[in-house]
Design an enzyme around this catalytic site. Structure first.
Site, mmCIF file in Angstrom:
data_model
loop_
_atom_site.group_PDB
_atom_site.id
_atom_site.type_symbol
_atom_site.label_atom_id
_atom_site.label_comp_id
_atom_site.label_asym_id
_atom_site.label_seq_id
_atom_site.Cartn_x
_atom_site.Cartn_y
_atom_site.Cartn_z
ATOM 1 N N GLU A 66 0.822 -1.218 0.000
ATOM 2 C CA GLU A 66 0.000 0.000 0.000
ATOM 3 C C GLU A 66 0.852 1.263 0.000
ATOM 4 O O GLU A 66 0.580 2.211 -0.728
ATOM 5 C CB GLU A 66 -0.929 0.023 1.217
ATOM 6 C CG GLU A 66 -2.203 -0.792 1.060
ATOM 7 C CD GLU A 66 -1.956 -2.277 1.192
ATOM 8 O OE1 GLU A 66 -0.819 -2.653 1.516
ATOM 9 O OE2 GLU A 66 -2.890 -3.056 0.961
ATOM 10 N N HIS A 135 -11.918 -5.400 9.308
ATOM 11 C CA HIS A 135 -12.394 -5.181 7.940
ATOM 12 C C HIS A 135 -13.677 -4.361 7.917
ATOM 13 O O HIS A 135 -14.405 -4.407 6.940
ATOM 14 C CB HIS A 135 -12.676 -6.531 7.257
ATOM 15 C CG HIS A 135 -11.467 -7.143 6.626
ATOM 16 N ND1 HIS A 135 -10.354 -7.480 7.337
ATOM 17 C CD2 HIS A 135 -11.204 -7.462 5.335
ATOM 18 C CE1 HIS A 135 -9.449 -8.000 6.523
ATOM 19 N NE2 HIS A 135 -9.931 -7.999 5.299
#
Lengths: 333, 333, 428
Positions: A66, A135
């Site tokens: 990322e 999540h």
């Protein structure tokens, strides 16, 4: 509602895909970069088919890095491209926080205005699919804290279709948060739907008794609550923020000035959330219009649990909105 | 991997040698003056001096074209000077004046200059690498033959971003030159105390990136290595990695009692002062004429004196402009 | 002293490595300095000879202080270095502040928002509506969250007020304590304390007014006729009281703030302990000292007329308690609901006309009491203290006393006690 010649039946997902596709077609500088956007077709199938159409140079699968690929998006934007960086979810964006906060948000200011960073970063956000704590974050309010970036939360088909192009044209970094529960949302969209503005909130339902202020994934629940309240004789106004930074104070205050009551519905955690910011602005700008204190409905102060009933209880619910407003307005009929 | 055979060997004739010497002296005197100005509280915040490492920036920059890009660290005064950012605008920047290259916004650690494609000045160790590969990506996607040189210390090798960027750059064959300035200490931590594998070139080659070490105290060696690497990168061979073995004679920053290294070690390295060594070499080869050094020192002193004048006479950015360039200035849409 | 770090403000010389007469070159280390965080070597940027050491070993000085003078080659006495560090000196010594008069705050009397019992809450919107529609908040029942008054409640009350004749005229912004127009008891009878029947809403306002005026007239005449009044006045410096009151009120919510008159009431009550001849009744030819100290508070009524009900045991109550009682009294006065004990029990009365701008009050005692304490307005006056002249907020306290129960000497001591007590407001 049936599709007419002037509208098409479409999902939020498809609307977003069309937006990306249109951007790729219109501007050769645009490219999409992120994990599984190419071969896999996108974690949420948003970019399905795009690799085949545009090739691997413009639909770039990245490794699980990322920081590197978000930073690369920033660097590429500085170098003349118009990248759309897709971070699979806001949960993983934390790995790229340094690049977003220390580079994207600062370089224009820190360099004395020399370098623009016209990068668009899209991420999925929100809870509701029993994916548990790591999540299920809703951190768009957190990002809205940072000067130097813009934060969007498209909640409708028009906005899914139209915000991306405007964001790409913006010379500054723009973050787009797509609530995971919205991708399957289906409805009618104008056949010629195109770019929309990204700096104003929208009144989705006019009302007189209370202003329900929300954004993103909770817009649907709020509208549903408004319908229920209408049956009880309470006429609620629903304001969709659309943009969390910059916040459209004007529309918010104008609504509160008319209704004199406000409930803010925000899937973030209450403490230090965007709802707190909005509440403060209402206090600052419309204190003397308030007939009752501003109320907030946010997620429970706990990591999002896996068990269905707990997850449902943790996030804002239609019933809570209805109860809160009813208590606020008093019995009507 | 063999470097291309047709690189241009730097010629050590008089003019060029003089240039190399002059640039190193320029950096040296500038940095010494910065130390003085910092002690006098004219320069504030953090100050990281390049004294002892001049050969790296001077040598490496010779291989770059004017439209190549540079990403550097907070120890970047030398790089900026050689690249062509004026001493006056660098010093004004460190004074915090709006005539500085970053409008006084950045200070010593954030020198930016669009004209010379100097992308900072980054204060997060490892934070510049993703930007660099992004710039390289943009060049590749736009089919430009530009190179992005990314300077960083050996401390960055411990950061995740380093590894992510090595991998991504090699995977996508990006035109990036990674210049690792190994001065053996990341602030106060010696390399051997922080890396299980201290052979830095080995780390790069593990990502399939050609890498070799360079004597960072020898400006001619630095230049030669840089030329070879840059030409290979520009030809589309993917990224290259150079480990410049160097040493900083002064502390990490102004406030550093240097408890972590032995004074004797410093003295040993000082015997290999790049300026003195090159000077001696020139004299041996009969390339240094009597008045040359004197002229250099005079010119440099004059340049620095002028820069101080410029900085002293500089003005403060009006406080009302504080939020200017948080976002780009645009007409209302 | 060089700046050697982002947050270094001062340093201490630990060691000098050179002495006067030593030659130094640019870059030489000439001293060792201790800062908060570490020990740092100090280099010199000049080449020359040390002339003298200015800051010695062990001395701690701010950055920018000259540490030593260096004579560069060939010169005689020279300025120390080329770079003159900006002397980051200690903050300049604060010049002795001339005695500034304390800001005269209008006594909080005038600043209290519409009286609402402190349990009631009013939304900002409803507050505005109440002002616009001239609704008395104390008469409104709240139906909002937690019983708060919301706009709908105000609108309802306004409609109701139009429909029915008001028992007492409504006024949303009456200050808490209204100064007496003339000090007169509301007891219609001149012979002695009598019960005042609560006003019956059926009596027409005009008739009631006339009756009250008549009663007051009789009482005043009787008092002046029968009681040999003597009058004393004293200027009291209110600066301490006002300053203390301001500070105390900052700690309180608006609805709980203390009025200035509460300080006066308490001071009078405590002073009475010292001079008990001020507290009690003259009946049957003799002074009967009050068993307790119940201070009557003169409250004028909007429609005219005066009443001076008592707050009981003022000397034993805290200022907050007195405030609660006072607020409650005023509310009930306006509603016309008082207990007989409140009318009859006052053992001394206090009246304050400061709001009306009057400097001194020389009133008429409420029989059978033997004293009436008055307070005039607080005004800035020149005041001498410790040989210096300044301006202070000063009010005139006056005593009207029954010469049968006390004499001037005792009266003077009484006023002096009140003054003394008001100089230590924190002890009230």
């Amino acid at each position: 509602m049936t599709a007419t010649a002037k509208t098409v039946r479409i999902t939020y997902r498809e609307a977003m895909r069309q937006a990306i596709r249109e951007a790729l077609l219109r501007d050769p500088r645009v490219f999409l970069m992120g994990e599984d956007v190419g071969r896999y077709g996108g974690c949420y199938a948003v970019s399905k088919g795009l690799l085949e159409e545009f090739g691997p140079e413009r639909i770039r699968d990245t490794p699980l890095s990322e920081s590197a690929f978000v930073g690369a998006g920033i660097g590429a934007a500085m170098g003349g491209m118009r990248p759309i960086v897709e971070i699979m979810t806001v949960n993983f964006s934390l790995l790229a926080l340094d690049q977003i906060v220390n580079n994207a948000a600062t370089i224009l200011h820190m360099s004395g205005g020399q370098f623009n960073i016209p990068v668009v970063i899209r991420m999925t956000t929100g809870a509701g699919r029993q994916l548990a704590a790591q999540h299920s974050h809703s951190l768009e309010g957190w990002y809205a804290h940072i000067p130097g970036i813009k934060v969007l939360a498209p909640a409708t088909l028009e906005d899914a279709r139209g915000m991306l192009w405007t964001a790409l044209e913006d010379p500054d970094p723009v973050l787009i948060f797509e609530h995971g529960m919205l991708y399957n949302m289906e409805g009618e969209l104008a056949a010629d739907a195109g770019a929309v503005g990204i700096d104003k909130a929208a009144v989705r339902r006019s009302g007189t008794d209370v202003s329900l202020i929300t954004y993103g994934g909770t817009l649907g629940k709020t509208l549903q609550a408004a319908e229920e309240l209408a049956r009880a004789g309470i006429n609620a106004e629903v304001v969709d923020l659309r943009t969390l930074r910059p916040l459209d104070s004007e529309t918010i205050l104008e609504s509160v000035t008319r209704t004199h009551r406000t409930v803010i519905i925000d899937e973030g955690w209450r403490s230090g959330s965007i709802s707190a910011e909005i509440s403060a602005r209402i206090m600052e700008g419309a204190f003397y219009e308030l007939d009752v204190p501003v109320a907030r409905i946010c997620s429970a102060e706990a990591p999002t649990p896996y068990a269905k009933h707990l997850e449902e209880a943790a996030v804002p619910r239609v019933s809570t909105i209805v109860e809160t407003v009813t208590g606020m307005v008093g019995a009507r009929g | 991997m063999e470097p291309q055979a047709n690189f241009s060997r730097p010629r050590l004739e008089h003019d060029h040698s003089l240039l190399l010497l002059r640039e190193m002296v320029r950096i040296r005197r500038f940095e010494e003056k910065c130390a003085e100005l910092y002690s006098a509280a004219k320069i504030r915040g953090f100050l990281h001096l390049y004294i002892g490492e001049e050969a790296v920036a001077v040598g490496a920059m010779q291989a770059l074209q004017p439209d190549d890009a540079i990403v550097a660290t907070y120890r970047e005064h030398g790089h900026a000077l050689v690249r062509g950012v004026s001493a006056a605008s660098i010093l004004a920047e460190m004074y915090g004046k709006q005539e500085g290259c970053s409008r006084g916004r950045g200070g010593s650690m954030h020198l930016f200059d669009a004209a010379t494609r100097f992308y900072g000045g980054n204060a997060i160790v490892g934070g510049g690498l993703p930007l660099a590969i992004g710039l390289a990506l943009a060049d590749k996607m736009q089919a430009r033959s530009r190179v992005t040189a990314c300077f960083f210390g050996e401390g960055a090798v411990a950061e995740g971003e380093f590894h992510e960027c090595m991998n991504l750059a090699a995977l996508w064959k990006l035109p990036a030159l990674f210049c690792c300035e190994n001065n053996l200490y990341a602030m106060g931590t010696a390399l051997k105390r922080s890396e299980s594998e201290i052979d830095l070139c080995l780390k790069a080659t593990s990502y399939e990136i050609p890498a070799w070490p360079v004597d960072g105290m020898d400006v001619a060696a630095c230049e030669e290595a840089a030329h070879r690497a840059v030409e290979a990168v520009r030809a589309g061979g993917g990224p290259y990695f150079l480990e410049f073995r160097t040493y900083r004679f002064r502390a990490h920053s102004m406030f550093d009692p240097q408890l972590y290294r032995d004074k004797r070690e410093v003295e040993e390295w000082k015997k290999r002062d790049p300026i003195l060594m090159f000077q001696a070499r020139m004299q041996e080869s009969g390339l240094l004429h009597d008045d040359d050094l004197k002229q250099i020192e005079e010119d440099v002193a004059a340049e620095i004196a002028k820069a101080i004048e410029f900085a002293e006479a500089g003005t403060w950015e009006p406080v009302e402009d504080l939020t200017k360039f948080v976002y780009s200035e645009r007409k209302q849409s | 002293m060089p700046a050697l770090g982002a947050d270094m403000e001062a340093g201490t010389i630990i060691e000098w490595l050179v002495k006067p007469g030593d030659a130094v070159r640019r870059g030489d280390i000439i001293a060792v300095v201790d800062t908060e965080k570490a020990t740092i070597e100090v280099e010199v940027f000049e080449t020359g000879v040390i002339q003298n050491i200015v800051v010695g070993k062990g001395e701690k000085v701010p950055i920018g202080t000259v540490l030593a003078l260096i004579r560069t080659d060939g010169e005689a006495v020279l300025p120390p270095t080329e770079i003159k560090p900006k002397p980051v000196a200690a903050p300049p010594p604060i010049p002795p502040r001339p005695p500034t008069p304390p800001r005269i705050e209008k006594p909080p009397l005038a600043e209290v928002p519409p009286i609402t019992p402190h349990r009631l809450r009013v939304s900002p919107l409803a507050m505005r509506a109440a002002l616009d529609l001239k609704v008395d908040l104390s008469t409104v029942k709240g139906t909002g969250p937690d019983g708060a008054i919301i706009k709908a409640d105000i609108e309802r009350a306004a409609k109701a007020a139009v429909a029915a004749p008001p028992a007492t005229p409504a006024h949303p912004t009456a200050p808490a304590v209204e100064a007496a127009v003339t000090p007169a008891p509301s007891a219609p009878s001149a012979e002695g304390p009598k019960l005042v029947p609560p006003r019956k809403p059926t009596i027409a306002p005009a008739d009631r007014q006339a009756a009250m005026r008549k009663a007051i007239a009789a009482a005043m005449a009787h008092s002046k006729r029968e009681i040999p009044h003597y009058y004393l006045g004293a200027h009291i410096d209110m600066s301490r009281a006002m300053t203390w009151l301001q500070a105390e009120n900052l700690k309180r919510m608006v609805t709980e703030r203390l009025l200035y008159s509460v300080l006066l009431l308490k001071a009078v009550a405590l002073a009475v302990r010292e001079i008990p001849e001020m507290n009690g009744f003259w009946t049957d030819g003799a002074f009967k000292p009050g068993a307790a100290i119940h201070v009557g508070v003169a409250i004028s009524l909007r429609q005219g007329g005066l009443i001076a009900p008592a707050i009981h045991d003022v000397d034993k109550k805290s200022l907050d308690q007195i405030m609660v009682n006072l607020r409650d009294l005023v509310k009930r006065v306006r509603a016309g609901v008082l207990r007989s004990s409140e009318i009859a029990d006052a053992t001394i009365t206090v009246t304050s006309l400061g709001e009306q701008g009057v400097e001194a009050v020389f009133g008429i005692i409420y029989p059978p009491q033997v004293a009436l304490v008055g307070f005039g307005k607080i005004a800035e006056r020149p005041w001498a203290f410790n040989g210096m002249i300044g301006a202070r907020p000063v009010a005139m306290a006056s005593l009207a006393a029954d010469h049968r129960a006390s004499d001037g000497h005792r009266g003077a001591l009484f006023l002096a006690a009140i003054d003394r007590l008001l100089q230590e407001p924190e002890k009230l």
